[in-house]
Design an enzyme around this catalytic site. Structure first.
Site, PDB file in Angstrom:
ATOM      1  N   THR A  17      80.874  52.099 109.823  1.00  0.00           N
ATOM      2  CA  THR A  17      79.443  52.258 109.527  1.00  0.00           C
ATOM      3  C   THR A  17      79.227  52.960 108.196  1.00  0.00           C
ATOM      4  O   THR A  17      78.374  52.536 107.390  1.00  0.00           O
ATOM      5  CB  THR A  17      78.750  53.041 110.659  1.00  0.00           C
ATOM      6  OG1 THR A  17      78.941  52.320 111.874  1.00  0.00           O
ATOM      7  CG2 THR A  17      77.279  53.224 110.389  1.00  0.00           C
ATOM      8  N   LYS A  33      74.112  44.894 112.518  1.00  0.00           N
ATOM      9  CA  LYS A  33      75.075  45.255 113.579  1.00  0.00           C
ATOM     10  C   LYS A  33      74.654  44.449 114.797  1.00  0.00           C
ATOM     11  O   LYS A  33      73.697  44.811 115.491  1.00  0.00           O
ATOM     12  CB  LYS A  33      74.977  46.754 113.852  1.00  0.00           C
ATOM     13  CG  LYS A  33      75.768  47.237 115.063  1.00  0.00           C
ATOM     14  CD  LYS A  33      77.120  47.786 114.686  1.00  0.00           C
ATOM     15  CE  LYS A  33      77.839  48.355 115.901  1.00  0.00           C
ATOM     16  NZ  LYS A  33      79.157  48.905 115.537  1.00  0.00           N
ATOM     17  N   GLY A 101      81.059  44.749 112.947  1.00  0.00           N
ATOM     18  CA  GLY A 101      81.502  44.474 114.311  1.00  0.00           C
ATOM     19  C   GLY A 101      81.444  45.724 115.177  1.00  0.00           C
ATOM     20  O   GLY A 101      81.209  46.828 114.698  1.00  0.00           O
TER      21      GLY A 101
HETATM   22  N1  LIG Z   1      84.156  58.729 104.346  1.00  0.00           N
HETATM   23  C1  LIG Z   1      83.784  59.556 105.331  1.00  0.00           C
HETATM   24  N2  LIG Z   1      83.570  60.853 105.081  1.00  0.00           N
HETATM   25  C2  LIG Z   1      83.204  61.688 106.065  1.00  0.00           C
HETATM   26  N3  LIG Z   1      83.026  61.335 107.348  1.00  0.00           N
HETATM   27  C3  LIG Z   1      83.232  60.046 107.652  1.00  0.00           C
HETATM   28  C4  LIG Z   1      83.620  59.097 106.678  1.00  0.00           C
HETATM   29  N4  LIG Z   1      83.766  57.901 107.281  1.00  0.00           N
HETATM   30  C5  LIG Z   1      83.463  58.093 108.578  1.00  0.00           C
HETATM   31  N5  LIG Z   1      83.142  59.384 108.808  1.00  0.00           N
HETATM   32  C6  LIG Z   1      82.747  59.971 110.090  1.00  0.00           C
HETATM   33  O1  LIG Z   1      83.637  59.519 111.105  1.00  0.00           O
HETATM   34  C7  LIG Z   1      82.922  59.172 112.271  1.00  0.00           C
HETATM   35  C8  LIG Z   1      83.148  57.703 112.595  1.00  0.00           C
HETATM   36  O2  LIG Z   1      82.666  56.928 111.517  1.00  0.00           O
HETATM   37  P1  LIG Z   1      81.831  55.592 111.739  1.00  0.00           P
HETATM   38  O3  LIG Z   1      80.702  55.822 112.644  1.00  0.00           O
HETATM   39  O4  LIG Z   1      81.537  55.047 110.385  1.00  0.00           O
HETATM   40  O5  LIG Z   1      82.948  54.720 112.490  1.00  0.00           O
HETATM   41  P2  LIG Z   1      82.820  53.227 113.063  1.00  0.00           P
HETATM   42  O6  LIG Z   1      84.107  52.571 112.780  1.00  0.00           O
HETATM   43  O7  LIG Z   1      81.598  52.606 112.513  1.00  0.00           O
HETATM   44  O8  LIG Z   1      82.643  53.471 114.634  1.00  0.00           O
HETATM   45  P3  LIG Z   1      82.061  52.433 115.744  1.00  0.00           P
HETATM   46  O9  LIG Z   1      83.265  51.716 116.259  1.00  0.00           O
HETATM   47  O10 LIG Z   1      81.453  53.364 116.749  1.00  0.00           O
HETATM   48  O11 LIG Z   1      81.057  51.537 115.091  1.00  0.00           O
HETATM   49  C9  LIG Z   1      81.454  59.514 112.017  1.00  0.00           C
HETATM   50  O12 LIG Z   1      81.177  60.796 112.499  1.00  0.00           O
HETATM   51  C10 LIG Z   1      81.371  59.489 110.500  1.00  0.00           C
HETATM   52  O13 LIG Z   1      80.347  60.304 109.991  1.00  0.00           O
HETATM   53 MG   LIG Z   2      79.996  51.806 113.501  1.00  0.00          MG
END
Ligand SMILES: Nc1ncnc2c1ncn2[C@@H]1O[C@H](COP(=O)(O)OP(=O)(O)OP(=O)(O)O)[C@@H](O)[C@H]1O
Ligand SMILES: [Mg+2]
Length: 208
Positions: A17, A33, A101
């Protein structure tokens, strides 16, 4: 035909995300999404709204909004519904589309189909978001093999985390994929910090 990209990950919580918000912002794309689970913990659409400077009309509503923090097939069953592929056609938009996804590739969306089957039906290239942290070589190469097995084009891998150059190189070489860049961990995420980090570590042209 819609020009777009699918953002998938090696696992849930890898940073899809945050990366999608940065990418959609950099490309002035539309974010979608299609299947959101675990709404009680906050949805990705709202997170992208907060982390990008995209206007509201460039962030589309989900096709499925499910409460349970579980795999889509199970979250849907908990609400007495079945996710239907026919309701998951790609939306037609002006300009590029960034589709995020749910979880990783082998996540069931119903009792018959996996997330990767949906991706194969859309015929869009995939960006694989992968951690740099320990365990990522296995998860990344498995994901790449699964994508290759279904002839899904892979644009490349976007890493998230601290720099671990050998790991990033190993995945790119052994997976025969392009390393698109690496988003560092940003202590306090704001739209401006995220956009700056993306601009410093990726080239928007690579995604066009
Ligand atoms: N580059 C970054 N710097 C700091 N925190 C991050 C970074 N990337 C992701 N995070 C943190 O890690 C956590 C998971 O990130 P994110 O929600 O983007 O994962 P996701 O792969 O989209 O998860 P989901 O499978 O639930 O969609 C969140 O708390 C987000 O703020
Ligand atoms: Mg996500």
């Amino acid at each position: 035909m819609t020009q777009g990209l699918i953002v998938t990950g090696t696992d849930t919580g890898v940073g899809k995300t945050v990366f999608s918000a940065a990418l959609a912002g950099a490309l002035q794309a539309t974010y979608w999404k299609p299947i959101q689970c675990g709404l009680a913990e906050g949805g990705d659409r709202e997170r992208v709204e907060a982390l990008s400077a995209l206007p509201p009309n460039r962030i589309l509503p989900e096709a499925y909004r499910l409460q349970m923090p579980a795999s889509p097939h199970r979250a849907a069953e908990a609400e007495g519904i079945e996710i239907s592929l026919s309701k998951l056609a790609l939306p037609k938009v002006e300009g590029p589309l960034v589709v995020e996804g749910a979880g990783g590739l082998m996540v069931p969306i119903n009792r018959q189909a996996l997330m990767i089957d949906l991706f194969a039906s859309w015929r869009l290239p995939v960006v694989l978001v992968a951690r740099t942290a320990l365990g990522t070589i296995n998860h990344s190469l498995l994901s790449i093999e699964a994508l290759n097995g279904r002839n899904i084009p892979i644009l490349g891998v976007a890493f998230v985390g601290e720099e671990i150059a050998d790991t990033e190189r190993t995945i790119a070489e052994m997976g025969n994929v392009r390393r698109l860049g690496r988003l560092p961990l940003i202590e306090t995420l704001t739209p401006a910090r995220l956009a700056d980090a993306f601009a410093a570590h990726f080239r928007a042209e690579d995604f066009r």
